[in-house]
Scaffold this motif. Sequence first.
Motif, PDB file in Angstrom:
ATOM      1  N   VAL A  33      36.715  28.803  45.560  1.00 18.92           N
ATOM      2  CA  VAL A  33      35.880  29.435  46.581  1.00 18.92           C
ATOM      3  C   VAL A  33      35.568  28.362  47.617  1.00 18.92           C
ATOM      4  O   VAL A  33      35.089  27.284  47.269  1.00 18.92           O
ATOM      5  CB  VAL A  33      34.555  29.978  45.977  1.00 18.92           C
ATOM      6  N   GLU A  34      35.865  28.688  48.875  1.00 26.14           N
ATOM      7  CA  GLU A  34      35.569  27.734  49.940  1.00 26.14           C
ATOM      8  C   GLU A  34      35.481  28.490  51.270  1.00 26.14           C
ATOM      9  O   GLU A  34      36.408  29.220  51.634  1.00 26.14           O
ATOM     10  CB  GLU A  34      36.665  26.668  50.004  1.00 26.14           C
ATOM     11  N   GLU A  35      34.348  28.323  51.949  1.00 27.30           N
ATOM     12  CA  GLU A  35      34.127  28.922  53.271  1.00 27.30           C
ATOM     13  C   GLU A  35      34.473  30.410  53.319  1.00 27.30           C
ATOM     14  O   GLU A  35      35.288  30.860  54.113  1.00 27.30           O
ATOM     15  CB  GLU A  35      34.924  28.161  54.329  1.00 27.30           C
ATOM     16  N   ASP A  36      33.850  31.191  52.435  1.00 18.09           N
ATOM     17  CA  ASP A  36      34.036  32.647  52.368  1.00 18.09           C
ATOM     18  C   ASP A  36      35.479  33.062  52.090  1.00 18.09           C
ATOM     19  O   ASP A  36      35.914  34.157  52.443  1.00 18.09           O
ATOM     20  CB  ASP A  36      33.518  33.332  53.635  1.00 18.09           C
ATOM     21  N   LYS A  37      36.222  32.195  51.441  1.00 12.83           N
ATOM     22  CA  LYS A  37      37.589  32.500  51.037  1.00 12.83           C
ATOM     23  C   LYS A  37      37.700  32.269  49.531  1.00 12.83           C
ATOM     24  O   LYS A  37      37.349  31.190  49.038  1.00 12.83           O
ATOM     25  CB  LYS A  37      38.583  31.616  51.782  1.00 12.83           C
ATOM     26  N   VAL A  38      38.165  33.290  48.812  1.00 12.76           N
ATOM     27  CA  VAL A  38      38.363  33.200  47.368  1.00 12.76           C
ATOM     28  C   VAL A  38      39.859  33.266  47.111  1.00 12.76           C
ATOM     29  O   VAL A  38      40.525  34.228  47.503  1.00 12.76           O
ATOM     30  CB  VAL A  38      37.649  34.348  46.619  1.00 12.76           C
ATOM     31  N   THR A  39      40.383  32.236  46.464  1.00 12.75           N
ATOM     32  CA  THR A  39      41.795  32.204  46.110  1.00 12.75           C
ATOM     33  C   THR A  39      41.894  32.141  44.594  1.00 12.75           C
ATOM     34  O   THR A  39      41.344  31.233  43.972  1.00 12.75           O
ATOM     35  CB  THR A  39      42.504  30.977  46.723  1.00 12.75           C
ATOM     36  N   VAL A  40      42.571  33.128  44.025  1.00  8.64           N
ATOM     37  CA  VAL A  40      42.761  33.186  42.573  1.00  8.64           C
ATOM     38  C   VAL A  40      44.241  32.967  42.297  1.00  8.64           C
ATOM     39  O   VAL A  40      45.082  33.750  42.745  1.00  8.64           O
ATOM     40  CB  VAL A  40      42.295  34.546  41.998  1.00  8.64           C
ATOM     41  N   LEU A  41      44.550  31.886  41.593  1.00  8.79           N
ATOM     42  CA  LEU A  41      45.915  31.585  41.173  1.00  8.79           C
ATOM     43  C   LEU A  41      45.990  31.872  39.679  1.00  8.79           C
ATOM     44  O   LEU A  41      45.499  31.082  38.868  1.00  8.79           O
ATOM     45  CB  LEU A  41      46.273  30.127  41.476  1.00  8.79           C
ATOM     46  N   ALA A  42      46.558  33.013  39.332  1.00 15.15           N
ATOM     47  CA  ALA A  42      46.584  33.452  37.943  1.00 15.15           C
ATOM     48  C   ALA A  42      47.955  33.233  37.317  1.00 15.15           C
ATOM     49  O   ALA A  42      48.983  33.366  37.990  1.00 15.15           O
ATOM     50  CB  ALA A  42      46.211  34.933  37.856  1.00 15.15           C
ATOM     51  N   THR A  43      47.944  32.926  36.038  1.00 17.88           N
ATOM     52  CA  THR A  43      49.193  32.811  35.295  1.00 17.88           C
ATOM     53  C   THR A  43      49.905  34.157  35.290  1.00 17.88           C
ATOM     54  O   THR A  43      51.120  34.240  35.412  1.00 17.88           O
ATOM     55  CB  THR A  43      48.910  32.341  33.857  1.00 17.88           C
ATOM     56  N   ALA A  44      49.109  35.231  35.162  1.00 15.07           N
ATOM     57  CA  ALA A  44      49.599  36.611  35.270  1.00 15.07           C
ATOM     58  C   ALA A  44      48.432  37.463  35.739  1.00 15.07           C
ATOM     59  O   ALA A  44      47.276  37.170  35.426  1.00 15.07           O
ATOM     60  CB  ALA A  44      50.119  37.109  33.925  1.00 15.07           C
ATOM     61  N   ALA A  45      48.740  38.505  36.507  1.00 20.76           N
ATOM     62  CA  ALA A  45      47.688  39.395  37.016  1.00 20.76           C
ATOM     63  C   ALA A  45      48.256  40.792  37.191  1.00 20.76           C
ATOM     64  O   ALA A  45      49.446  40.966  37.480  1.00 20.76           O
ATOM     65  CB  ALA A  45      47.135  38.880  38.336  1.00 20.76           C
ATOM     66  N   GLU A  46      47.376  41.792  37.007  1.00 24.47           N
ATOM     67  CA  GLU A  46      47.805  43.189  37.065  1.00 24.47           C
ATOM     68  C   GLU A  46      46.631  44.057  37.513  1.00 24.47           C
ATOM     69  O   GLU A  46      45.530  43.938  36.982  1.00 24.47           O
ATOM     70  CB  GLU A  46      48.268  43.580  35.657  1.00 24.47           C
ATOM     71  N   LEU A  47      46.867  44.915  38.484  1.00 19.31           N
ATOM     72  CA  LEU A  47      45.839  45.842  38.932  1.00 19.31           C
ATOM     73  C   LEU A  47      45.538  46.857  37.836  1.00 19.31           C
ATOM     74  O   LEU A  47      46.466  47.392  37.210  1.00 19.31           O
ATOM     75  CB  LEU A  47      46.297  46.586  40.192  1.00 19.31           C
ATOM     76  N   GLY A  48      44.258  47.130  37.621  1.00 15.56           N
ATOM     77  CA  GLY A  48      43.860  48.096  36.599  1.00 15.56           C
ATOM     78  C   GLY A  48      44.486  49.454  36.800  1.00 15.56           C
ATOM     79  O   GLY A  48      44.869  50.129  35.841  1.00 15.56           O
ATOM     80  N   LYS A  49      44.641  49.872  38.060  1.00 11.79           N
ATOM     81  CA  LYS A  49      45.190  51.199  38.341  1.00 11.79           C
ATOM     82  C   LYS A  49      46.677  51.301  38.024  1.00 11.79           C
ATOM     83  O   LYS A  49      47.217  52.397  37.967  1.00 11.79           O
ATOM     84  CB  LYS A  49      44.924  51.586  39.794  1.00 11.79           C
ATOM     85  N   GLN A  50      47.335  50.190  37.787  1.00 15.35           N
ATOM     86  CA  GLN A  50      48.758  50.208  37.450  1.00 15.35           C
ATOM     87  C   GLN A  50      49.005  50.205  35.940  1.00 15.35           C
ATOM     88  O   GLN A  50      50.147  50.233  35.504  1.00 15.35           O
ATOM     89  CB  GLN A  50      49.463  49.021  38.092  1.00 15.35           C
ATOM     90  N   ILE A  51      47.937  50.189  35.157  1.00 20.64           N
ATOM     91  CA  ILE A  51      48.070  50.146  33.701  1.00 20.64           C
ATOM     92  C   ILE A  51      47.965  51.562  33.150  1.00 20.64           C
ATOM     93  O   ILE A  51      47.010  52.282  33.436  1.00 20.64           O
ATOM     94  CB  ILE A  51      46.979  49.253  33.078  1.00 20.64           C
ATOM     95  N   ASP A  52      48.933  51.958  32.352  1.00 15.40           N
ATOM     96  CA  ASP A  52      48.922  53.262  31.706  1.00 15.40           C
ATOM     97  C   ASP A  52      47.953  53.218  30.516  1.00 15.40           C
ATOM     98  O   ASP A  52      48.119  52.395  29.610  1.00 15.40           O
ATOM     99  CB  ASP A  52      50.335  53.615  31.230  1.00 15.40           C
TER     100      ASP A  52
END
Length: 136
Positions: free
Chosen positions: A70-89
């Motif tokens: 988090v820096e100057e109103d910018k959030v950067t998330v570097l994830a090993t893996a990530a998935e939107l909840g709406k894409q999960i069955d």
Amino acid sequence: MALNISVIAPDKIVYQNVVDEVIIPSKTGLLGILESHAPLLTALDTAGILRIRNGNDWLPIVVLGGFAEVEEDKVTVLATAAELGKQIDVSEAKLEMEEALKKFNKAENVKEKNEAAQSLKRTKVRLEAALNQENK
């Protein structure tokens, strides 16, 4: 003014937008981020739900390890893996959870128990994110 967020996995940009609030699942617990937050660098939990609020709507994103800055109103998330909840069955996630629970209960030694516990945690997080999205 609001927060600019980017959620990035090794293979794609999972989410990028201007939002009102972010809740980060860090190794030390949940961190709420609003505009004008102090600079921050934190490790993500091995499996957690990043929650993003835009107005009254919350968007769950499953993140499996990585870092958030988090820096100057910018959030950067570097994830090993990530998935939107709406894409999960949901039904698939429930089956995966049941299988992970069976493996955990059958584990015979510490190594198997630890691996099964991590798998169980990941499947639980995926199911929770899918159910949270489904209720919208």
